[in-house]
Write an enzyme that holds these catalytic residues in place. Structure first.
Site, PDB file in Angstrom:
ATOM      1  CB  CYS A 285      10.278  39.835 -56.107  1.00  0.00           C
ATOM      2  SG  CYS A 285      10.509  40.851 -57.557  1.00  0.00           S
TER       3      CYS A 285
ATOM      4  NE  ARG B 197       8.495  39.730 -50.410  1.00  0.00           N
ATOM      5  CZ  ARG B 197       9.144  40.294 -49.412  1.00  0.00           C
ATOM      6  NH1 ARG B 197       8.598  40.330 -48.216  1.00  0.00           N
ATOM      7  NH2 ARG B 197      10.341  40.806 -49.593  1.00  0.00           N
TER       8      ARG B 197
ATOM      9  CD1 TRP C 213       5.886  46.075 -57.480  1.00  0.00           C
ATOM     10  CD2 TRP C 213       8.024  46.697 -57.688  1.00  0.00           C
ATOM     11  NE1 TRP C 213       5.927  47.451 -57.534  1.00  0.00           N
ATOM     12  CE2 TRP C 213       7.223  47.858 -57.666  1.00  0.00           C
ATOM     13  CE3 TRP C 213       9.401  46.844 -57.809  1.00  0.00           C
ATOM     14  CZ2 TRP C 213       7.756  49.150 -57.755  1.00  0.00           C
ATOM     15  CZ3 TRP C 213       9.929  48.126 -57.905  1.00  0.00           C
ATOM     16  CH2 TRP C 213       9.101  49.263 -57.872  1.00  0.00           C
TER      17      TRP C 213
ATOM     18  CG  ASN D 285      13.211  40.258 -53.582  1.00  0.00           C
ATOM     19  OD1 ASN D 285      12.995  41.280 -54.233  1.00  0.00           O
ATOM     20  ND2 ASN D 285      13.081  40.211 -52.264  1.00  0.00           N
ATOM     21  N   GLY D 286      15.329  41.393 -56.068  1.00  0.00           N
ATOM     22  CA  GLY D 286      16.407  42.367 -55.920  1.00  0.00           C
ATOM     23  C   GLY D 286      16.910  42.861 -57.252  1.00  0.00           C
TER      24      GLY D 286
ATOM     25  CD  GLU E 196      -1.633  56.326 -43.075  1.00  0.00           C
ATOM     26  OE1 GLU E 196      -0.566  56.771 -43.516  1.00  0.00           O
ATOM     27  OE2 GLU E 196      -1.964  55.132 -43.189  1.00  0.00           O
TER      28      GLU E 196
ATOM     29  CE  LYS F 255      -3.386  53.060 -45.144  1.00  0.00           C
ATOM     30  NZ  LYS F 255      -2.009  53.494 -45.368  1.00  0.00           N
TER      31      LYS F 255
ATOM     32  CD  GLU G  98      -1.431  52.910 -49.887  1.00  0.00           C
ATOM     33  OE1 GLU G  98      -0.470  52.282 -50.333  1.00  0.00           O
ATOM     34  OE2 GLU G  98      -1.621  53.051 -48.666  1.00  0.00           O
TER      35      GLU G  98
ATOM     36  CG  HIS H 146       0.843  80.288 -45.666  1.00  0.00           C
ATOM     37  ND1 HIS H 146       1.073  81.629 -45.490  1.00  0.00           N
ATOM     38  CD2 HIS H 146       0.545  79.796 -44.436  1.00  0.00           C
ATOM     39  CE1 HIS H 146       0.949  81.953 -44.209  1.00  0.00           C
ATOM     40  NE2 HIS H 146       0.623  80.850 -43.552  1.00  0.00           N
TER      41      HIS H 146
ATOM     42  CE  LYS I  99       1.891  45.097 -45.595  1.00  0.00           C
ATOM     43  NZ  LYS I  99       1.205  46.377 -45.463  1.00  0.00           N
TER      44      LYS I  99
HETATM   45  O1  M6R Z   1       7.453  48.233 -44.215  1.00  0.00           O
HETATM   46  P1  M6R Z   1       7.536  49.705 -43.998  1.00  0.00           P
HETATM   47  O2  M6R Z   1       6.739  50.172 -42.833  1.00  0.00           O
HETATM   48  O3  M6R Z   1       8.956  50.197 -43.894  1.00  0.00           O
HETATM   49  O4  M6R Z   1       6.917  50.349 -45.291  1.00  0.00           O
HETATM   50  C1  M6R Z   1       6.955  51.732 -45.501  1.00  0.00           C
HETATM   51  C2  M6R Z   1       5.993  52.153 -46.586  1.00  0.00           C
HETATM   52  O5  M6R Z   1       6.336  51.551 -47.797  1.00  0.00           O
HETATM   53  C3  M6R Z   1       4.553  51.780 -46.228  1.00  0.00           C
HETATM   54  O6  M6R Z   1       4.181  52.320 -44.995  1.00  0.00           O
HETATM   55  C4  M6R Z   1       3.580  52.268 -47.318  1.00  0.00           C
HETATM   56  O7  M6R Z   1       3.586  53.651 -47.388  1.00  0.00           O
HETATM   57  C5  M6R Z   1       2.200  51.721 -46.984  1.00  0.00           C
HETATM   58  N1  M6R Z   1       2.009  50.481 -47.641  1.00  0.00           N
HETATM   59  C6  M6R Z   1       1.098  52.651 -47.337  1.00  0.00           C
HETATM   60  O8  M6R Z   1      -0.139  52.132 -46.940  1.00  0.00           O
END
Ligand code: M6R
Length: 609
Positions: A2, A27, A75, A101-102, A482, A486, A489, A505, A604
């Site tokens: 949020c 956010r 969110w 937020n929260g 990674e 990517k 997501e 395995h 984010k």
């Molecule tokens: O702000 P942070 O680096 O702690 O966030 C951690 C993850 O939420 C973040 O890296 C997330 O996996 C990415 N948005 C993926 O691209």
């Protein structure tokens, strides 16, 4: 999660708040809403499910005059993302507007009491209780009312509250989640981060735990929950609006990928001494403290966890320390064997990730020394750690992390080399040589970026796939993870990353005729073994897409497609192999017609457990 913004000043509040929300939308984008208070005490609320654009369409042409406003991008946690659950929430009389937020963990108890006392609940949210509590307790002093309510709330929150009878006052409060004050001339702001007000001021002040902020046109007062005024330092934000805008790109992510060479230069800048060695005072550790370290534990989530994994290889190789990398969400509930001689490194772009923050608190309670590696100055994790090494990547708006991960990896290499330098596990000349290699990385990344046309073409052919596997060995393994993250997501394609040696395995059973397998195979000591693994999957029908070093022909016989990167030292190859993986995932998502910056169900900054 949020985004919240609050404004009091001389400008049209709606415009200021909407501008802030546009930058905070990363956010959360389940719904958006604004409340505007006019000088004669008319409080108007508009809110709408879906992205901010839906709200903007709804209010286009509506008169919403006022110089005080609050806003929210959601969110969803409590209640589905509908119009009636969108913030701001009002009390029964419509005098009080609240954004939040929260999560308020004791809201059910509070709701029960409010209902008994005759309040009518109009949403499924936990937030609405705050509006009704203000309605009950307000006796002419909004800040005192918010302080008293905060004392009764359990959980995590940032609240921003406006009251019809206080046309020059926005009150904000924080516990566990980020809140920043923007200090202007004749106008002041609060926001989830500085992007909320960067178009208007670059002077900011962080709000600490359990503090309440009174924002007026003439100034800002911060108190603790008892009402005692707390002084604090402001700081200057060293980037501007342009850095937080798309700059001609279709998506923020594309711009942020392109910004990586410059971001790396920022991360390295000022940290290399004239004698070619490293200078990292930011670690706030004496040489003796560094020599006393017996183990390193790296904690992080998501992409930051992958940077941490790369850090493990560097720290073990150079500083000769045992290193574990832990997902913060698991670490925080374990009984880790750590203590005074443990260096814990918390890697977090936002510096606000709830799991990482709790893991930091857990580590500190066990007496470990905690170093935050973060992009966000003044973030909660940086403040609650013993020291902070800022990655200086600049604002990252797209949900998918790109330049933040890149600069985290650079920071991890710097920490590894610094520990090696101080502990004497590497000869100074060797440290100098590695630093010289790092200095070349921005140009090499630029070279990779300049070659990405074929990757975009390749993306078209992957857009219809429903499963893609990623393989790597050694430092290629975190990049396989990674790359898979990517693609998942952004393109919503089922993707998994494996250490190539592991596939026999179990995972090799997934291979069918034509299954795309992306292999991270830059020139490396383990390459011959990796090529064996490529042959194994190819023999079972896989379509192999191989990331390989310029001039290396050893992989070409086994690759359906080769993506070339320039040569660099094998330990540094993640800094180059990550780039085609980023470009590919964005391009596949675009080919599937998806919103690259705001993938579904994500936000984010993950500030809930
Ligand atoms: O702000 P942070 O680096 O702690 O966030 C951690 C993850 O939420 C973040 O890296 C997330 O996996 C990415 N948005 C993926 O691209």
């Amino acid at each position: 999660m949020c985004g919240i913004v609050g404004y009091v000043g001389g400008q049209d509040a709606l415009e200021v708040v909407l501008g802030g929300l546009r930058r905070l939308e990363y956010r959360g984008y389940d719904s958006a809403g604004v409340a505007v208070l006019s000088a004669d005490g008319v409080l108007t609320v508009e809110r709408k499910a879906g992205k901010l654009a839906n709200l903007e369409k709804q209010i286009a042409g509506l008169p919403l005059p006022g110089t005080l406003g609050i806003g929210h991008t959601r969110w969803a946690t409590h209640g589905p993302p509908t119009d009636h659950n969108a913030h701001p929430h009002l009390d029964c009389s419509g005098a009080v507007a609240v954004v939040h937020n929260g999560t308020i963990e004791n809201f059910e108890v509070l709701v029960a009491g409010l209902e008994l006392r005759g309040h009518e609940r109009r949403s499924d949210t936990d937030t609405e209780v705050v509006a009704h509590l203000v309605e009950e307790r307000y006796a002419g002093d909004l800040a005192a009312t918010v302080r008293s309510i905060c004392r009764d709330l359990e959980g995590s929150f940032v609240l921003v509250v406006a009251h019809r009878d206080e046309p020059d006052l926005v009150v904000a409060a924080r516990r566990n989640l980020p809140l920043v004050i923007g200090l202007g001339e004749g106008e002041n702001f609060v926001g989830s981060d500085v992007t909320a007000f960067i178009a208007h001021t670059r002077e900011a002040r962080a709000v600490e735990q359990d503090q309440v902020v009174e924002v007026r046109r003439s100034g800002v007062t911060v108190t603790d929950l008892a009402g005692t005024v707390v002084e604090g330092e402001s700081y200057h934000v060293d980037w501007d609006t342009a850095a937080a805008e798309k700059g001609g790109h279709e998506f923020f992510m594309l711009k942020e990928i392109e910004e990586q060479p410059a971001a790396i230069r920022e991360t390295l800048g000022g940290r290399l001494q004239e004698d070619g060695l490293l200078h990292l005072d930011e670690l706030s550790m004496s040489d003796q403290d560094i020599r006393d370290i017996e183990q390193v534990v790296i904690i992080a989530c998501g992409s930051s966890y992958h940077s941490g994994l790369v850090g493990k290889y560097a720290l073990e190789r150079w500083a000769r320390l045992p290193v574990q990398v832990e997902m913060a969400s698991e670490f925080r509930y374990r009984d880790p064997v750590i203590g005074r001689s443990t260096l814990v490194i918390a890697v977090s772009q936002s510096g606000e990730t709830a799991d990482t923050l709790e893991a930091v608190r857990h580590a500190r309670s066990l007496r470990a020394k905690v170093l935050a590696v973060t992009n966000t100055i003044g973030s909660t994790i940086s403040r609650e750690s013993d020291a902070a090494l800022y990655t200086r990547g600049g604002p990252e708006v797209a949900v998918a992390s790109t330049k933040a991960v890149m600069t985290q990896m650079i920071a991890m290499y710097l920490v590894g080399l610094y520990l090696a330098q101080v502990r004497g596990t590497r000869d100074p000349d060797e440290v100098r040589a590695h630093l010289a290699d790092l200095r070349e990385v921005p140009d090499l990344v630029q070279e990779v970026l300049d070659r990405m046309g074929s990757v975009r073409t390749l993306a078209q052919s992957l857009a219809t796939e429903d499963r893609v596997l990623f393989l790597g060995r050694h430092v290629g393994y975190p990049m396989a993870l990674e790359g898979a993250l990517k693609l998942k997501e952004l393109a919503y394609i089922s993707a998994e990353g494996f250490p190539a040696g592991e596939i026999k395995h179990g995972p090799i059973a997934l291979i069918e005729q034509g299954t795309p397998v992306i292999v991270i195979a830059p020139r490396h000591a383990l390459q011959a073994k990796l090529i064996n693994n490529v042959q194994e999957v190819r023999a079972r029908g896989a379509r192999t897409i191989v990331i390989a070093t310029d001039g290396d022909e050893s992989v070409t016989p086994y690759a359906d497609t080769v993506i070339r990167i320039p040569d660099t030292k094998s330990l540094l190859t993640p800094l180059l192999t990550i780039v085609p993986l980023q470009v590919l995932s964005a391009a596949v998502a675009m080919a599937r017609g998806l919103d690259v910056d705001q993938p579904r169900n994500l936000a984010k900054s993950v500030t809930v457990e």
